[in-house]
Design a protein around this motif. Sequence first.
Motif, PDB file in Angstrom:
ATOM      1  N   ASN A 217     -23.954  -4.613 -55.997  1.00  0.00           N
ATOM      2  CA  ASN A 217     -23.831  -4.855 -54.554  1.00  0.00           C
ATOM      3  C   ASN A 217     -23.544  -3.555 -53.786  1.00  0.00           C
ATOM      4  OD1 ASN A 217     -23.263  -5.749 -52.014  1.00  0.00           O
ATOM      5  ND2 ASN A 217     -21.765  -7.286 -52.642  1.00  0.00           N
ATOM      6  N   LEU A 218     -24.497  -3.149 -52.943  1.00  0.00           N
ATOM      7  CA  LEU A 218     -24.349  -1.881 -52.204  1.00  0.00           C
ATOM      8  C   LEU A 218     -23.424  -2.017 -51.004  1.00  0.00           C
ATOM      9  CD1 LEU A 218     -28.118  -0.924 -52.045  1.00  0.00           C
ATOM     10  CD2 LEU A 218     -26.364   0.229 -53.412  1.00  0.00           C
ATOM     11  N   ASP A 219     -23.169  -3.249 -50.588  1.00  0.00           N
ATOM     12  CA  ASP A 219     -22.439  -3.447 -49.336  1.00  0.00           C
ATOM     13  C   ASP A 219     -20.967  -3.785 -49.530  1.00  0.00           C
ATOM     14  OD1 ASP A 219     -24.577  -2.830 -47.616  1.00  0.00           O
ATOM     15  OD2 ASP A 219     -25.526  -4.703 -48.249  1.00  0.00           O
ATOM     16  N   SER A 220     -20.488  -3.795 -50.790  1.00  0.00           N
ATOM     17  CA  SER A 220     -19.041  -3.948 -51.002  1.00  0.00           C
ATOM     18  C   SER A 220     -18.367  -2.749 -50.364  1.00  0.00           C
ATOM     19  CB  SER A 220     -18.686  -3.913 -52.481  1.00  0.00           C
ATOM     20  OG  SER A 220     -19.414  -4.826 -53.185  1.00  0.00           O
ATOM     21  N   LYS A 221     -17.231  -3.012 -49.731  1.00  0.00           N
ATOM     22  CA  LYS A 221     -16.500  -1.922 -49.070  1.00  0.00           C
ATOM     23  C   LYS A 221     -15.169  -1.698 -49.778  1.00  0.00           C
ATOM     24  CE  LYS A 221     -18.205  -1.624 -44.514  1.00  0.00           C
ATOM     25  NZ  LYS A 221     -17.836  -1.706 -43.110  1.00  0.00           N
ATOM     26  N   ILE A 256     -20.396   1.114 -50.729  1.00  0.00           N
ATOM     27  CA  ILE A 256     -21.010   1.811 -51.862  1.00  0.00           C
ATOM     28  C   ILE A 256     -22.260   2.548 -51.385  1.00  0.00           C
ATOM     29  CG2 ILE A 256     -22.205   1.393 -54.069  1.00  0.00           C
ATOM     30  CD1 ILE A 256     -19.954  -0.752 -54.520  1.00  0.00           C
ATOM     31  N   ARG A 257     -22.954   1.921 -50.450  1.00  0.00           N
ATOM     32  CA  ARG A 257     -24.139   2.550 -49.836  1.00  0.00           C
ATOM     33  C   ARG A 257     -23.777   3.922 -49.232  1.00  0.00           C
ATOM     34  NH1 ARG A 257     -28.571  -0.053 -47.883  1.00  0.00           N
ATOM     35  NH2 ARG A 257     -27.645  -2.087 -48.223  1.00  0.00           N
ATOM     36  N   GLU A 258     -22.664   3.959 -48.509  1.00  0.00           N
ATOM     37  CA  GLU A 258     -22.218   5.227 -47.908  1.00  0.00           C
ATOM     38  C   GLU A 258     -21.874   6.253 -48.990  1.00  0.00           C
ATOM     39  OE1 GLU A 258     -19.329   3.224 -45.014  1.00  0.00           O
ATOM     40  OE2 GLU A 258     -19.159   5.361 -44.535  1.00  0.00           O
ATOM     41  N   PHE A 259     -21.254   5.757 -50.064  1.00  0.00           N
ATOM     42  CA  PHE A 259     -20.893   6.662 -51.160  1.00  0.00           C
ATOM     43  C   PHE A 259     -22.156   7.298 -51.743  1.00  0.00           C
ATOM     44  CE2 PHE A 259     -17.312   7.827 -53.976  1.00  0.00           C
ATOM     45  CZ  PHE A 259     -18.018   8.525 -54.947  1.00  0.00           C
ATOM     46  N   VAL A 260     -23.194   6.461 -51.927  1.00  0.00           N
ATOM     47  CA  VAL A 260     -24.467   6.950 -52.476  1.00  0.00           C
ATOM     48  C   VAL A 260     -25.046   8.052 -51.570  1.00  0.00           C
ATOM     49  CG1 VAL A 260     -26.908   6.309 -52.811  1.00  0.00           C
ATOM     50  CG2 VAL A 260     -25.092   4.828 -53.699  1.00  0.00           C
ATOM     51  N   GLU A 261     -25.111   7.759 -50.266  1.00  0.00           N
ATOM     52  CA  GLU A 261     -25.723   8.716 -49.333  1.00  0.00           C
ATOM     53  C   GLU A 261     -24.958  10.039 -49.345  1.00  0.00           C
ATOM     54  OE1 GLU A 261     -25.488   6.456 -45.725  1.00  0.00           O
ATOM     55  OE2 GLU A 261     -27.029   5.031 -46.383  1.00  0.00           O
ATOM     56  N   LYS A 262     -23.639   9.933 -49.298  1.00  0.00           N
ATOM     57  CA  LYS A 262     -22.804  11.139 -49.258  1.00  0.00           C
ATOM     58  C   LYS A 262     -22.951  11.949 -50.548  1.00  0.00           C
ATOM     59  CE  LYS A 262     -19.155  10.852 -46.332  1.00  0.00           C
ATOM     60  NZ  LYS A 262     -19.500  11.899 -45.396  1.00  0.00           N
ATOM     61  N   ILE A 278     -32.619  -7.567 -53.409  1.00  0.00           N
ATOM     62  CA  ILE A 278     -32.618  -6.859 -54.694  1.00  0.00           C
ATOM     63  C   ILE A 278     -33.786  -5.873 -54.812  1.00  0.00           C
ATOM     64  CG2 ILE A 278     -31.322  -8.641 -55.957  1.00  0.00           C
ATOM     65  CD1 ILE A 278     -33.957  -9.370 -57.350  1.00  0.00           C
ATOM     66  N   GLU A 279     -34.711  -5.926 -53.840  1.00  0.00           N
ATOM     67  CA  GLU A 279     -35.835  -4.974 -53.835  1.00  0.00           C
ATOM     68  C   GLU A 279     -35.489  -3.678 -53.091  1.00  0.00           C
ATOM     69  OE1 GLU A 279     -38.384  -5.339 -55.660  1.00  0.00           O
ATOM     70  OE2 GLU A 279     -37.697  -7.353 -56.227  1.00  0.00           O
ATOM     71  N   GLU A 280     -34.320  -3.614 -52.489  1.00  0.00           N
ATOM     72  CA  GLU A 280     -33.965  -2.414 -51.720  1.00  0.00           C
ATOM     73  C   GLU A 280     -33.812  -1.211 -52.654  1.00  0.00           C
ATOM     74  OE1 GLU A 280     -30.488  -2.745 -49.285  1.00  0.00           O
ATOM     75  OE2 GLU A 280     -31.026  -0.929 -48.164  1.00  0.00           O
ATOM     76  N   LYS A 281     -34.364  -0.092 -52.202  1.00  0.00           N
ATOM     77  CA  LYS A 281     -34.296   1.129 -53.027  1.00  0.00           C
ATOM     78  C   LYS A 281     -33.990   2.327 -52.142  1.00  0.00           C
ATOM     79  CE  LYS A 281     -37.303  -0.478 -56.649  1.00  0.00           C
ATOM     80  NZ  LYS A 281     -38.615  -0.981 -56.826  1.00  0.00           N
ATOM     81  N   TYR A 282     -33.478   3.364 -52.760  1.00  0.00           N
ATOM     82  CA  TYR A 282     -33.191   4.625 -52.060  1.00  0.00           C
ATOM     83  C   TYR A 282     -34.167   5.669 -52.603  1.00  0.00           C
ATOM     84  CZ  TYR A 282     -30.016   8.004 -49.786  1.00  0.00           C
ATOM     85  OH  TYR A 282     -29.456   8.954 -48.970  1.00  0.00           O
ATOM     86  N   TYR A 283     -34.989   6.214 -51.685  1.00  0.00           N
ATOM     87  CA  TYR A 283     -36.034   7.158 -52.100  1.00  0.00           C
ATOM     88  C   TYR A 283     -35.719   8.572 -51.603  1.00  0.00           C
ATOM     89  CZ  TYR A 283     -39.012   3.097 -53.042  1.00  0.00           C
ATOM     90  OH  TYR A 283     -39.529   1.927 -53.530  1.00  0.00           O
ATOM     91  N   ILE A 284     -36.270   9.536 -52.280  1.00  0.00           N
ATOM     92  CA  ILE A 284     -36.144  10.915 -51.786  1.00  0.00           C
ATOM     93  C   ILE A 284     -36.939  11.038 -50.498  1.00  0.00           C
ATOM     94  CG2 ILE A 284     -36.539  13.353 -52.252  1.00  0.00           C
ATOM     95  CD1 ILE A 284     -36.489  12.847 -55.132  1.00  0.00           C
ATOM     96  N   CYS A 298     -37.821   7.392 -56.655  1.00  0.00           N
ATOM     97  CA  CYS A 298     -36.741   6.425 -56.417  1.00  0.00           C
ATOM     98  C   CYS A 298     -35.428   6.944 -57.017  1.00  0.00           C
ATOM     99  CB  CYS A 298     -37.125   5.074 -57.031  1.00  0.00           C
ATOM    100  SG  CYS A 298     -35.843   3.851 -56.827  1.00  0.00           S
ATOM    101  N   LEU A 299     -34.412   7.050 -56.175  1.00  0.00           N
ATOM    102  CA  LEU A 299     -33.112   7.584 -56.603  1.00  0.00           C
ATOM    103  C   LEU A 299     -32.154   6.480 -57.054  1.00  0.00           C
ATOM    104  CD1 LEU A 299     -32.607   9.974 -53.549  1.00  0.00           C
ATOM    105  CD2 LEU A 299     -33.183  10.691 -55.872  1.00  0.00           C
ATOM    106  N   VAL A 300     -32.207   5.343 -56.331  1.00  0.00           N
ATOM    107  CA  VAL A 300     -31.283   4.235 -56.618  1.00  0.00           C
ATOM    108  C   VAL A 300     -32.038   2.924 -56.515  1.00  0.00           C
ATOM    109  CG1 VAL A 300     -29.232   2.990 -55.802  1.00  0.00           C
ATOM    110  CG2 VAL A 300     -29.278   5.480 -55.678  1.00  0.00           C
TER     111      VAL A 300
END
Length: 349
Positions: A217-221, A256-262, A278-284, A298-300
């Motif tokens: 879960n990327l949105d847990s704070k 967690i999303r913010e942690f990833v970006e930072k 569940i299809e959301e991804k973080y790309y370069i 794809c990074l994440v």
Amino acid sequence: MKIIITGILGQDGANMAEYLLKNTNAKIFGMMRRSANPNFINCKNFTKHYNFEFVYGDLTDSVSIDNLVRQIQPDYFINFGAQSFVGCSWDIPLQTFDVNATGVVRCLEAIRRFKPDCKFYSAGSSEELGDVIYTPQDLNHPLRPRSPYGASKASARHVVKVYRDSYKLYAVHGLLFNHEGTKRGEEFVTRKITKGVARIYHAIKNNQIFEPIELGNLDSKRDWSDSEDFVDGVWKMLNQKSPKDYVLSSDETHSIREFVEKAFNHAHIEGYWHGEGIEEKYYINDTYIENKQIESSCLVKINPKFYRPAEVDLLLGDSNLARKELNWKPKISFDKLVEKMVCFDIDNF
Ligand code: NAP
């Protein structure tokens, strides 16, 4: 002065030992359980210190705890030993309770019987609050755990109070929000991210292909701080006129999303999110790779296997009491914490 620290090979135990060896003249007895292949990496700065000694013990074995307290006659007993991984606590709930809750009773009983003036610290967690009903959370927040781990720590909170009230022991159970650092275990999400960023950083640098980091879960704070700041707060909690529990937290919350970006930013890798659920991804970012959204950039990505059966959505501490009465506050910001972990993992890859 003699101090027993359990969980010495873990993050907080090792940071506490470093802190006490630097700031006191105490003899530290670091308790480890028997393992065929122990990992001493967190203790490398002090294993040879003249005031430090490893001792064997196990929180599930009352004989070992009794013997240590009877023989050492400690002035402080700092219990950081635990089955500390929330996700795993659904897989091994009985072991989690035995170590985290019954283990605390074993420590308190040993102190009561063999060294009743020994001060005791029990490592409480914001996971005890779980399904929170108000924000920010302080000591008055009800205990509403959402995992066997959280429930085990909530049980420990009650039993510490019972022993404090019944036997007048100096026993405290800190309510500590998440704390991280370069000694954090690799299965915990922050370290998993910073280790993953380091791996991808080196792959890009060497023109190699890489696998994305897989997260739940990327949105847990969470309210994240540096473990090195928290051991100072724990020591202060143990040295008051009378025993009292306190919250230690940064009083900020980040996803967690913010942690990833930072974390990627600190490795000078720019990314962007694409997709939903569940299809959301973080790309370069396309400044790095021309062909947008190709899988090799794809990074994440999400792996539902990392979702918890019951999620804790938001944790945000209120540590005002500790700041006022203990004269404590964290020194390392969220941004500095992420930078420190990423740089360490890149340098030590
Ligand atoms: P950690 O790195 O996982 O360290 C826990 C240590 O406990 C490990 O060294 C482990 O030994 C030891 N241990 C496990 N089972 C044991 C047993 N049966 N007997 C004796 N030792 C045992 O955890 P941490 O981050 O340092 O956390 C320290 C304490 O604070 C834990 O109680 C944790 O639940 C609590 N806490 C942590 C956080 C956080 O964000 N870090 C927040 C709130 C509360 P091995 O090395 O042999 O596995």
